[in-house]
Design a protein around this motif. Structure first.
Motif, PDB file in Angstrom:
ATOM      1  N   LYS A  19      41.703 -45.908  23.720  1.00  0.00           N
ATOM      2  CA  LYS A  19      40.500 -45.420  24.382  1.00  0.00           C
ATOM      3  C   LYS A  19      39.644 -44.674  23.358  1.00  0.00           C
ATOM      4  O   LYS A  19      40.159 -43.887  22.569  1.00  0.00           O
ATOM      5  N   THR A  20      38.339 -44.970  23.365  1.00  0.00           N
ATOM      6  CA  THR A  20      37.466 -44.235  22.460  1.00  0.00           C
ATOM      7  C   THR A  20      37.223 -42.853  23.047  1.00  0.00           C
ATOM      8  O   THR A  20      36.649 -42.734  24.129  1.00  0.00           O
ATOM      9  N   ILE A  21      37.690 -41.809  22.357  1.00  0.00           N
ATOM     10  CA  ILE A  21      37.493 -40.473  22.919  1.00  0.00           C
ATOM     11  C   ILE A  21      36.311 -39.759  22.270  1.00  0.00           C
ATOM     12  O   ILE A  21      35.766 -38.846  22.840  1.00  0.00           O
ATOM     13  N   VAL A  22      35.914 -40.205  21.084  1.00  0.00           N
ATOM     14  CA  VAL A  22      34.680 -39.684  20.494  1.00  0.00           C
ATOM     15  C   VAL A  22      33.938 -40.822  19.816  1.00  0.00           C
ATOM     16  O   VAL A  22      34.532 -41.610  19.083  1.00  0.00           O
ATOM     17  N   GLY A  23      32.645 -40.878  20.079  1.00  0.00           N
ATOM     18  CA  GLY A  23      31.804 -41.809  19.357  1.00  0.00           C
ATOM     19  C   GLY A  23      31.390 -43.011  20.174  1.00  0.00           C
ATOM     20  O   GLY A  23      31.759 -43.128  21.327  1.00  0.00           O
ATOM     21  N   PRO A  24      30.592 -43.877  19.519  1.00  0.00           N
ATOM     22  CA  PRO A  24      30.102 -43.732  18.155  1.00  0.00           C
ATOM     23  C   PRO A  24      29.102 -42.581  18.004  1.00  0.00           C
ATOM     24  O   PRO A  24      28.240 -42.424  18.841  1.00  0.00           O
ATOM     25  N   VAL A  37      28.629 -26.643  18.959  1.00  0.00           N
ATOM     26  CA  VAL A  37      28.935 -27.842  19.726  1.00  0.00           C
ATOM     27  C   VAL A  37      29.332 -27.413  21.128  1.00  0.00           C
ATOM     28  O   VAL A  37      30.242 -26.600  21.295  1.00  0.00           O
ATOM     29  N   MET A  38      28.593 -27.927  22.111  1.00  0.00           N
ATOM     30  CA  MET A  38      28.908 -27.562  23.489  1.00  0.00           C
ATOM     31  C   MET A  38      29.171 -28.810  24.318  1.00  0.00           C
ATOM     32  O   MET A  38      28.799 -29.917  23.943  1.00  0.00           O
ATOM     33  N   GLY A  39      29.788 -28.597  25.448  1.00  0.00           N
ATOM     34  CA  GLY A  39      30.093 -29.699  26.353  1.00  0.00           C
ATOM     35  C   GLY A  39      31.262 -29.320  27.217  1.00  0.00           C
ATOM     36  O   GLY A  39      32.016 -28.401  26.873  1.00  0.00           O
ATOM     37  N   VAL A 201      22.080 -27.051  18.061  1.00  0.00           N
ATOM     38  CA  VAL A 201      23.058 -27.310  19.113  1.00  0.00           C
ATOM     39  C   VAL A 201      23.352 -28.800  19.198  1.00  0.00           C
ATOM     40  O   VAL A 201      22.454 -29.631  19.093  1.00  0.00           O
ATOM     41  N   ILE A 202      24.644 -29.101  19.330  1.00  0.00           N
ATOM     42  CA  ILE A 202      25.032 -30.471  19.640  1.00  0.00           C
ATOM     43  C   ILE A 202      25.633 -30.442  21.033  1.00  0.00           C
ATOM     44  O   ILE A 202      26.565 -29.667  21.295  1.00  0.00           O
ATOM     45  N   PHE A 203      25.078 -31.230  21.908  1.00  0.00           N
ATOM     46  CA  PHE A 203      25.661 -31.302  23.245  1.00  0.00           C
ATOM     47  C   PHE A 203      26.438 -32.601  23.360  1.00  0.00           C
ATOM     48  O   PHE A 203      25.907 -33.692  23.213  1.00  0.00           O
ATOM     49  N   LEU A 204      27.726 -32.430  23.604  1.00  0.00           N
ATOM     50  CA  LEU A 204      28.630 -33.574  23.628  1.00  0.00           C
ATOM     51  C   LEU A 204      29.048 -33.815  25.070  1.00  0.00           C
ATOM     52  O   LEU A 204      29.369 -32.887  25.816  1.00  0.00           O
ATOM     53  N   ARG A 206      31.329 -36.722  27.315  1.00  0.00           N
ATOM     54  CA  ARG A 206      32.155 -37.932  27.308  1.00  0.00           C
ATOM     55  C   ARG A 206      32.207 -38.603  25.941  1.00  0.00           C
ATOM     56  O   ARG A 206      32.043 -39.818  25.816  1.00  0.00           O
ATOM     57  N   GLY A 207      32.379 -37.779  24.923  1.00  0.00           N
ATOM     58  CA  GLY A 207      32.567 -38.325  23.573  1.00  0.00           C
ATOM     59  C   GLY A 207      31.302 -38.741  22.862  1.00  0.00           C
ATOM     60  O   GLY A 207      31.349 -39.167  21.712  1.00  0.00           O
ATOM     61  N   ARG A 208      30.158 -38.639  23.536  1.00  0.00           N
ATOM     62  CA  ARG A 208      28.912 -39.053  22.894  1.00  0.00           C
ATOM     63  C   ARG A 208      28.021 -37.844  22.677  1.00  0.00           C
ATOM     64  O   ARG A 208      28.023 -36.902  23.466  1.00  0.00           O
ATOM     65  N   VAL A 209      27.240 -37.901  21.606  1.00  0.00           N
ATOM     66  CA  VAL A 209      26.269 -36.844  21.347  1.00  0.00           C
ATOM     67  C   VAL A 209      25.046 -37.094  22.224  1.00  0.00           C
ATOM     68  O   VAL A 209      24.341 -38.078  22.042  1.00  0.00           O
TER      69      VAL A 209
END
Ligand SMILES: Nc1ncnc2c1ncn2[C@@H]1O[C@H](COP(=O)(O)OP(=O)(O)OP(=O)(O)O)[C@@H](O)[C@H]1O
Ligand SMILES: [Mg+2]
Lengths: 237, 234
Positions: A19-24, A37-39, A201-204, A206-209
């Motif tokens: 399962k892709t947990i981060v990305g692309p 990084v928030m989420g 800020v990076i809002f993440l 479900r693994g996507r930015v």
């Protein structure tokens, strides 16, 4: 000294158990500031930081520092979400990275003592680190990460177990560290803290930015509904 | 019951009079076993640490083999070492058969798998905790192993003690390769076997009590060392 930044992340992915947990993920990290990084829980924040630091193997895409990766890795430090303490005294824990990289024991201990003071662990210097409280362990982990003066510092919820006063102390240290030129990338669930520290800020989700933007812009008006709901404190599913 | 009582008094008499033979045999027992355990630790601790941190194709097989070797019958180890060291054996020219060195070799073979296996267990658990940090700090393989061995020192001390316990009380292998020669290769266990076969139960029991006392004393000593260590909370 060549700079480690900018960092370019292109279509980087981490898969676990099929399962892709981060990305692309596509991301550029420039040379100044503090990125928060928030989420929501499980969004992949920890995995993203591990991926950037080289702890999680990429299953696609690329991460390029401004220098060869092995060299770049020696200029980074990481404070883990669950602090790792070595079964040694507080002082020897903090001195450990220096000793690994060849500093004389006496000098390493001296500098560890200085850092213990800065994070408020002066009293605990000779205590076994395993008996520290959760918050004290986080302070120890921070001192140990800072002792080699990294150019990039990753922190995964560094104040999660701390009381208000300790949180402010840590934030002060982080601000000073950033001002001295260390690039900080950290996760937090504390929106107030994000406002106080973030330049970006990076809002993440479900693994996507979902957003990667200047902090003032983010807090003034997040572009995605998930981020807007998150800032308001609504539950994002 | 009379024999046990006689054994106790015999042991008491031997000890308080510093019986020359007893002292010699006891010191040889200690010398052989402590040397064997030290050598075994020098092999087993790095091996245990290495198996914990290194991924390779037949890792599981090697670990299973190690666990199986823990159950090696000492007599068989003795026999094999005998065959290698005897005059006609491949290492016969070294003239090691029927010497304390031969006994040390046999004991090393007997306790190394035991110590390595316990060490591996303990270090693997610690490695799970330390993994991310040590990778993050770019610790070399050697540094990782050294850190794990040092930080697991308590559990490793126990592993060494287990090895000591097994080696000091072992009789089958050392009897075969040492030959139980008076003033050369006689140690507590082989002396006990000899005295028992001669019907000298009191003396045999006396030696037995000394052996038990020795095992307990070494345990207490090491336990005490761990206690007095300043950072003794793990
Ligand atoms: N080894 C793994 N195998 C399978 N799934 C994993 C693994 N590691 C993480 N995950 C999953 O990946 C997702 C992201 O995990 P991660 O720890 O990065 O989240 P997070 O955003 O840091 O959450 P939190 O806010 O709770 O710390 C989670 O759903 C988690 O269950
Ligand atoms: Mg996390």
């Amino acid at each position: 000294m060549t700079a480690i930044l900018p960092l370019q992340v292109r279509a980087a992915k981490v898969r676990r158990r099929g399962k892709t947990i981060v990305g692309p993920v596509d991301l550029d990290l420039t040379d100044v500031g503090t990125t928060i990084v928030m989420g929501p829980n499980g969004a992949g924040k920890t995995t993203l930081l591990h991926m950037l630091h080289g702890l999680a193997r990429l299953s696609g895409g690329a991460i390029a520092w401004n220098m060869p990766t092995p060299e770049a890795q020696t200029r980074q430090a990481f404070v883990f979400q669950a602090p790792v303490v070595l079964r040694r005294s507080v002082r020897d824990n903090i001195a450990y990275p220096l000793i690994l990289h060849g500093t004389l024991k006496s000098e390493a201990r001296q500098r560890a003592t200085d850092w213990a003071e800065r994070v408020g662990l002066a009293e605990a210097l000779k205590r076994p680190a395993t008996v520290l409280s959760g918050g004290e362990k986080q302070k120890l982990a921070l001192a140990r990460a800072l002792i080699r003066e990294p150019q990039v510092l990753f922190l995964d919820e560094p104040t999660a177990n701390l009381d208000g006063r300790s949180t402010r102390e840590i934030e002060t240290i982080l601000k000073r560290t950033a001002a001295e030129g260390t690039r900080i990338v950290m996760t937090t669930h504390n929106i107030g803290q994000a406002r106080r520290l973030a330049s970006e800020v990076i809002f993440l989700y479900r693994g996507r930015v979902h957003e990667a933007t200047r902090a003032d812009a983010f807090f003034a008006g997040p572009k995605t509904p998930e981020a807007a709901a998150f800032i308001k404190g609504d539950i994002v599913e | 019951m009379g024999e046990i009582w006689q054994g106790l008094t015999a042991a008491f008499r031997l000890i308080v009079t510093f019986d020359a033979d007893l002292v010699e045999i006891t010191l040889r027992s200690l010398q052989v076993t402590l040397t064997a355990v030290a050598i075994a630790c020098a092999i087993a601790l790095p091996l245990g640490a290495w198996l914990a941190i290194q991924r390779f194709r037949y890792r599981r097989t090697v670990i299973a083999l190690l666990n199986a070797l823990m159950g090696l019958p000492p007599v068989v180890v003795g026999l094999i070492v005998y065959l290698f060291l005897s005059r006609q054996g491949p290492f016969g020219a070294l003239n090691l058969i029927f010497t304390p060195t031969a006994m040390i070799i046999a004991q090393v073979i007997i306790v190394t798998p035991l110590i390595a296996s316990i060490a591996h267990q303990a270090i693997r658990e610690l490695w799970a905790d330390y993994h991310d940090l040590l990778i993050s700090l770019n610790a070399t393989k050697r540094q990782r192993m050294a850190t794990l061995i040092w930080d697991a020192r308590r559990a490793l001390m126990t592993a060494a003690l287990a090895g000591f316990g097994r080696a000091i009380g072992e009789v089958g292998a050392v009897m075969i390769v040492g030959g139980n020669i008076d003033h050369v290769s006689r140690i507590l266990t082989t002396a006990i076997a000899l005295e028992t076969s001669k019907g000298n139960f009191a003396l045999a029991l006396g030696l037995g009590f000394v052996l038990i006392g020795l095992a307990i004393a070494v345990n207490l000593m090491i336990h005490g060392l761990g206690r007095t260590e300043r950072e003794g909370t793990w």
